[in-house]
Design a protein around this motif. Sequence first.
Motif, PDB file in Angstrom:
ATOM      1  N   THR A   6       0.811  -1.227   0.000  1.00 27.49           N
ATOM      2  CA  THR A   6       0.000   0.000   0.000  1.00 27.49           C
ATOM      3  C   THR A   6       0.828   1.254   0.000  1.00 27.49           C
ATOM      4  OG1 THR A   6      -0.110   0.009   2.394  1.00 27.49           O
ATOM      5  CG2 THR A   6      -1.944  -1.031   1.246  1.00 27.49           C
ATOM      6  N   PRO A   7       1.118   1.853  -1.061  1.00 30.41           N
ATOM      7  CA  PRO A   7       1.148   1.295  -2.419  1.00 30.41           C
ATOM      8  C   PRO A   7       2.484   0.624  -2.657  1.00 30.41           C
ATOM      9  CG  PRO A   7       1.718   3.607  -2.471  1.00 30.41           C
ATOM     10  CD  PRO A   7       1.438   3.258  -1.023  1.00 30.41           C
ATOM     11  N   SER A   8       2.725   0.213  -3.889  1.00 32.63           N
ATOM     12  CA  SER A   8       4.023  -0.354  -4.244  1.00 32.63           C
ATOM     13  C   SER A   8       5.094   0.716  -4.006  1.00 32.63           C
ATOM     14  CB  SER A   8       4.011  -0.774  -5.705  1.00 32.63           C
ATOM     15  OG  SER A   8       5.261  -1.255  -6.077  1.00 32.63           O
ATOM     16  N   LEU A   9       6.196   0.327  -3.431  1.00 29.36           N
ATOM     17  CA  LEU A   9       7.195   1.296  -2.992  1.00 29.36           C
ATOM     18  C   LEU A   9       8.487   1.180  -3.790  1.00 29.36           C
ATOM     19  CD1 LEU A   9       7.864   3.417  -0.805  1.00 29.36           C
ATOM     20  CD2 LEU A   9       8.778   1.557   0.530  1.00 29.36           C
ATOM     21  N   PRO A  10       8.887   2.232  -4.506  1.00 26.11           N
ATOM     22  CA  PRO A  10      10.166   2.180  -5.214  1.00 26.11           C
ATOM     23  C   PRO A  10      11.319   2.464  -4.257  1.00 26.11           C
ATOM     24  CG  PRO A  10       9.132   4.300  -5.558  1.00 26.11           C
ATOM     25  CD  PRO A  10       8.168   3.478  -4.723  1.00 26.11           C
ATOM     26  N   GLY A  11      12.502   2.026  -4.620  1.00 24.82           N
ATOM     27  CA  GLY A  11      13.694   2.365  -3.840  1.00 24.82           C
ATOM     28  C   GLY A  11      13.982   1.400  -2.714  1.00 24.82           C
ATOM     29  N   LEU A  12      14.270   1.946  -1.541  1.00 22.86           N
ATOM     30  CA  LEU A  12      14.695   1.170  -0.382  1.00 22.86           C
ATOM     31  C   LEU A  12      13.610   0.195   0.059  1.00 22.86           C
ATOM     32  CD1 LEU A  12      17.004   0.950   1.722  1.00 22.86           C
ATOM     33  CD2 LEU A  12      15.728   2.578   3.110  1.00 22.86           C
ATOM     34  N   GLY A  13      13.902  -1.094   0.024  1.00 21.56           N
ATOM     35  CA  GLY A  13      12.930  -2.113   0.393  1.00 21.56           C
ATOM     36  C   GLY A  13      13.126  -2.592   1.817  1.00 21.56           C
ATOM     37  N   PRO A  14      12.229  -3.461   2.291  1.00 18.81           N
ATOM     38  CA  PRO A  14      12.364  -3.991   3.643  1.00 18.81           C
ATOM     39  C   PRO A  14      13.652  -4.804   3.771  1.00 18.81           C
ATOM     40  CG  PRO A  14      10.635  -5.144   2.441  1.00 18.81           C
ATOM     41  CD  PRO A  14      11.110  -4.029   1.568  1.00 18.81           C
ATOM     42  N   ASN A  15      14.184  -4.838   4.975  1.00 20.28           N
ATOM     43  CA  ASN A  15      15.431  -5.550   5.273  1.00 20.28           C
ATOM     44  C   ASN A  15      16.619  -5.025   4.475  1.00 20.28           C
ATOM     45  OD1 ASN A  15      14.279  -7.127   7.260  1.00 20.28           O
ATOM     46  ND2 ASN A  15      13.646  -8.683   5.811  1.00 20.28           N
ATOM     47  N   ARG A  16      16.565  -3.723   4.144  1.00 22.11           N
ATOM     48  CA  ARG A  16      17.686  -3.021   3.524  1.00 22.11           C
ATOM     49  C   ARG A  16      17.887  -1.740   4.311  1.00 22.11           C
ATOM     50  NH1 ARG A  16      18.885  -3.860  -2.431  1.00 22.11           N
ATOM     51  NH2 ARG A  16      20.526  -2.622  -1.555  1.00 22.11           N
ATOM     52  N   ILE A  17      19.079  -1.189   4.237  1.00 25.04           N
ATOM     53  CA  ILE A  17      19.353   0.064   4.938  1.00 25.04           C
ATOM     54  C   ILE A  17      19.998   1.055   3.985  1.00 25.04           C
ATOM     55  CG2 ILE A  17      19.591  -0.979   7.232  1.00 25.04           C
ATOM     56  CD1 ILE A  17      22.642  -0.774   6.862  1.00 25.04           C
ATOM     57  N   ALA A  18      19.849   2.331   4.297  1.00 28.83           N
ATOM     58  CA  ALA A  18      20.554   3.391   3.579  1.00 28.83           C
ATOM     59  C   ALA A  18      21.481   4.041   4.587  1.00 28.83           C
ATOM     60  CB  ALA A  18      19.562   4.408   3.018  1.00 28.83           C
ATOM     61  N   LEU A  19      22.770   3.937   4.349  1.00 28.77           N
ATOM     62  CA  LEU A  19      23.754   4.526   5.251  1.00 28.77           C
ATOM     63  C   LEU A  19      23.758   6.044   5.102  1.00 28.77           C
ATOM     64  CD1 LEU A  19      26.623   1.951   4.674  1.00 28.77           C
ATOM     65  CD2 LEU A  19      24.992   2.030   6.572  1.00 28.77           C
ATOM     66  N   ALA A  20      24.307   6.720   6.084  1.00 30.87           N
ATOM     67  CA  ALA A  20      24.319   8.182   6.098  1.00 30.87           C
ATOM     68  C   ALA A  20      24.930   8.774   4.829  1.00 30.87           C
ATOM     69  CB  ALA A  20      25.047   8.691   7.336  1.00 30.87           C
ATOM     70  N   GLY A  21      25.920   8.131   4.228  1.00 30.75           N
ATOM     71  CA  GLY A  21      26.575   8.651   3.031  1.00 30.75           C
ATOM     72  C   GLY A  21      25.913   8.249   1.722  1.00 30.75           C
ATOM     73  N   ASP A  22      24.876   7.406   1.775  1.00 28.33           N
ATOM     74  CA  ASP A  22      24.173   6.961   0.569  1.00 28.33           C
ATOM     75  C   ASP A  22      23.266   8.071   0.035  1.00 28.33           C
ATOM     76  OD1 ASP A  22      25.352   4.497   0.820  1.00 28.33           O
ATOM     77  OD2 ASP A  22      23.586   3.495   1.654  1.00 28.33           O
ATOM     78  N   PRO A  23      22.828   7.955  -1.221  1.00 30.51           N
ATOM     79  CA  PRO A  23      21.861   8.931  -1.741  1.00 30.51           C
ATOM     80  C   PRO A  23      20.610   8.962  -0.860  1.00 30.51           C
ATOM     81  CG  PRO A  23      22.700   7.547  -3.504  1.00 30.51           C
ATOM     82  CD  PRO A  23      23.208   6.967  -2.209  1.00 30.51           C
ATOM     83  N   ALA A  24      19.974  10.103  -0.814  1.00 31.20           N
ATOM     84  CA  ALA A  24      18.793  10.275   0.039  1.00 31.20           C
ATOM     85  C   ALA A  24      17.669   9.319  -0.369  1.00 31.20           C
ATOM     86  CB  ALA A  24      18.300  11.709  -0.045  1.00 31.20           C
ATOM     87  N   VAL A  25      16.968   8.801   0.621  1.00 32.71           N
ATOM     88  CA  VAL A  25      15.797   7.957   0.388  1.00 32.71           C
ATOM     89  C   VAL A  25      14.662   8.884  -0.046  1.00 32.71           C
ATOM     90  CG1 VAL A  25      14.169   6.365   1.477  1.00 32.71           C
ATOM     91  CG2 VAL A  25      16.586   6.301   2.105  1.00 32.71           C
ATOM     92  N   LYS A  26      13.864   8.450  -1.025  1.00 30.06           N
ATOM     93  CA  LYS A  26      12.828   9.313  -1.588  1.00 30.06           C
ATOM     94  C   LYS A  26      11.669   9.573  -0.643  1.00 30.06           C
ATOM     95  CE  LYS A  26      14.087   8.022  -6.160  1.00 30.06           C
ATOM     96  NZ  LYS A  26      13.852   8.053  -7.508  1.00 30.06           N
TER      97      LYS A  26
END
Length: 94
Positions: A6-26
Motif C-alpha cells: 500500500t502502495p508499491s514502494l520504489p527504492g529502499l525495500g524492507p530488510n535493507r538500509i541506507a547509510l548516512a553517506g548513501d543517496p537520500a531515500v525518496k
Amino acid sequence: MPRFTTPSLPGLGPNRIALAGDPAVKQALGTVFSGDDGHDYMLAKASAAIASAAVCILTEPAMTMATGAGAWTAPTISGGVPSGATAWFRKTAI
C-alpha cells in the motif's frame, strides 16, 4: 521477506538500509506502508547502532529509533542497523 502492498514502494525495500553517506531515500521519515505479511513498516533513522531484529522505541517528531521496549522491530540484516542509517522498521504487533 515481505513486500509492500500500500502502495508499491520504489527504492529502499524492507530488510535493507541506507547509510548516512548513501543517496537520500525518496520517502520522508515517518512514512508508513503496509506489507503483504500484515505488518506496518515505518521509515526511520537509527539514533544509535541497533542489532538485527532488535525491539526498538520510536522518538517523535524526529522519527528516530533506538533499542528499547517499544512497538517496532529493526530489520533482520547482517550487522544490524548502524547509527545514522535509514531503514524500514516493522510494527511488532499486527
